[in-house]
Design a protein around this motif. Structure first.
Motif, PDB file in Angstrom:
ATOM      1  N   GLU A  10      -8.707  -5.793  -6.589  1.00 43.11           N
ATOM      2  CA  GLU A  10      -7.377  -5.191  -6.463  1.00 43.11           C
ATOM      3  C   GLU A  10      -6.394  -6.223  -5.893  1.00 43.11           C
ATOM      4  O   GLU A  10      -5.255  -6.329  -6.346  1.00 43.11           O
ATOM      5  CB  GLU A  10      -7.470  -3.961  -5.553  1.00 43.11           C
TER       6      GLU A  10
ATOM      7  N   ILE B  31       0.846  -1.203   0.000  1.00 47.09           N
ATOM      8  CA  ILE B  31       0.000   0.000   0.000  1.00 47.09           C
ATOM      9  C   ILE B  31       0.876   1.246   0.000  1.00 47.09           C
ATOM     10  O   ILE B  31       0.627   2.198  -0.739  1.00 47.09           O
ATOM     11  CB  ILE B  31      -0.955  -0.014   1.215  1.00 47.09           C
ATOM     12  N   LYS B  32       1.918   1.241   0.809  1.00 49.41           N
ATOM     13  CA  LYS B  32       2.824   2.388   0.921  1.00 49.41           C
ATOM     14  C   LYS B  32       3.546   2.652  -0.404  1.00 49.41           C
ATOM     15  O   LYS B  32       3.745   3.803  -0.791  1.00 49.41           O
ATOM     16  CB  LYS B  32       3.837   2.113   2.028  1.00 49.41           C
TER      17      LYS B  32
ATOM     18  N   GLY C 293       2.384   1.976  -3.307  1.00 47.18           N
ATOM     19  CA  GLY C 293       1.422   2.315  -4.349  1.00 47.18           C
ATOM     20  C   GLY C 293       1.058   1.142  -5.224  1.00 47.18           C
ATOM     21  O   GLY C 293       0.375   1.305  -6.231  1.00 47.18           O
TER      22      GLY C 293
ATOM     23  N   ASN D  45     -10.660   2.254   4.447  1.00 49.17           N
ATOM     24  CA  ASN D  45      -9.426   1.513   4.742  1.00 49.17           C
ATOM     25  C   ASN D  45      -9.578   0.014   4.492  1.00 49.17           C
ATOM     26  O   ASN D  45      -9.008  -0.797   5.196  1.00 49.17           O
ATOM     27  CB  ASN D  45      -8.943   1.745   6.181  1.00 49.17           C
TER      28      ASN D  45
ATOM     29  N   ILE E 148      -9.615  -3.103   1.319  1.00 50.39           N
ATOM     30  CA  ILE E 148      -9.018  -3.369   0.013  1.00 50.39           C
ATOM     31  C   ILE E 148     -10.020  -4.160  -0.807  1.00 50.39           C
ATOM     32  O   ILE E 148     -10.609  -5.125  -0.331  1.00 50.39           O
ATOM     33  CB  ILE E 148      -7.705  -4.156   0.180  1.00 50.39           C
TER      34      ILE E 148
ATOM     35  N   SER F  93      -4.006  -0.510  -3.551  1.00 51.94           N
ATOM     36  CA  SER F  93      -4.743   0.665  -3.069  1.00 51.94           C
ATOM     37  C   SER F  93      -5.904   0.233  -2.181  1.00 51.94           C
ATOM     38  O   SER F  93      -6.406  -0.882  -2.300  1.00 51.94           O
ATOM     39  CB  SER F  93      -5.258   1.481  -4.255  1.00 51.94           C
ATOM     40  N   LYS F  94      -6.296   1.143  -1.284  1.00 54.60           N
ATOM     41  CA  LYS F  94      -7.440   0.863  -0.421  1.00 54.60           C
ATOM     42  C   LYS F  94      -8.428   2.015  -0.551  1.00 54.60           C
ATOM     43  O   LYS F  94      -8.088   3.131  -0.947  1.00 54.60           O
ATOM     44  CB  LYS F  94      -6.998   0.634   1.011  1.00 54.60           C
ATOM     45  N   ASN F  95      -9.682   1.731  -0.175  1.00 57.58           N
ATOM     46  CA  ASN F  95     -10.727   2.756  -0.335  1.00 57.58           C
ATOM     47  C   ASN F  95     -10.777   3.653   0.895  1.00 57.58           C
ATOM     48  O   ASN F  95      -9.949   3.552   1.803  1.00 57.58           O
ATOM     49  CB  ASN F  95     -12.079   2.083  -0.630  1.00 57.58           C
ATOM     50  N   SER F  96     -11.789   4.510   0.945  1.00 58.06           N
ATOM     51  CA  SER F  96     -11.915   5.476   2.030  1.00 58.06           C
ATOM     52  C   SER F  96     -12.226   4.802   3.362  1.00 58.06           C
ATOM     53  O   SER F  96     -12.008   5.383   4.421  1.00 58.06           O
ATOM     54  CB  SER F  96     -12.986   6.508   1.696  1.00 58.06           C
TER      55      SER F  96
END
Length: 173
Positions: free
Chosen positions: A41, A24-25, A27, A35, A37, A30-33
């Motif tokens: 994805e 995630i860090k 890139g 938090n 996944i 990705s995760k949604n709002s």
């Protein structure tokens, strides 16, 4: 589409949570709002999750004793191989020693051909014969008496060495 938390994703794919956080860090993931996944994805990054098959037969677990026995047998085999190698080396070196001893005991051939041989009387067996000494002034030094260099009898003793400060504070000796 279904969304998963980091913990659920790590259990599904049997990977460490820190790996997911690192992706995630970076890139990669990705995760949604919320938090979470998205499963699509996760499939894109990690591939299809491996489904665990139910085990119907009991799994035979080797006892720790049998594992130790196996390890000890391997060590015994390794030691046997090392012993065989050592015995081979010992016999090789023993043969080398015997060969060298035979070479040392063999008569030394000083002459290159049979026609070069000269019959010389041995002085050790015949005391009347003495070897002739050749004398030329170029290679043989002339024997002279040892002459001593006269040393003067009265020699003044050396002054004892003095340190740097004693030169200033002690009287001259």
């Amino acid at each position: 589409m279904k969304t998963l938390t980091v913990l659920e994703l790590s259990k599904l794919y049997n990977i460490n949570r820190q790996t997911i956080y690192n992706n995630i860090k970076k890139g990669i993931l990705s995760k949604n709002s919320e938090n979470k996944i998205d499963l699509a994805e996760a499939i894109r990054v990690f591939g299809e999750p491996v489904k665990k098959q139910d085990v119907k037969e009991p799994v035979k677990i080797d006892s720790p004793n049998s594992a130790e026995v196996l390890l000890l047998r391997q060590q015994i085999d390794m030691l046997k191989n090392q012993l065989d190698d050592a015995k081979d080396r010992e016999s090789f070196y023993q043969n080398q020693i015997e060969t060298m001893q035979r070479l040392l005991e063999a008569p030394k051939a000083n002459m290159t051909t049979f026609s070069d041989q000269k019959i010389e009387p041995e002085t050790a067996t015949d005391p009347q014969l003495e070897p002739e000494q050749k004398y030329d002034r170029l290679t043989t030094p002339e024997q002279t008496e040892n002459k001593r260099i006269p040393v003067p009898e009265q020699v003044e003793p050396e002054q004892p060495k003095r340190g740097w400060l004693s030169r200033f504070f002690l009287p001259n000796g």
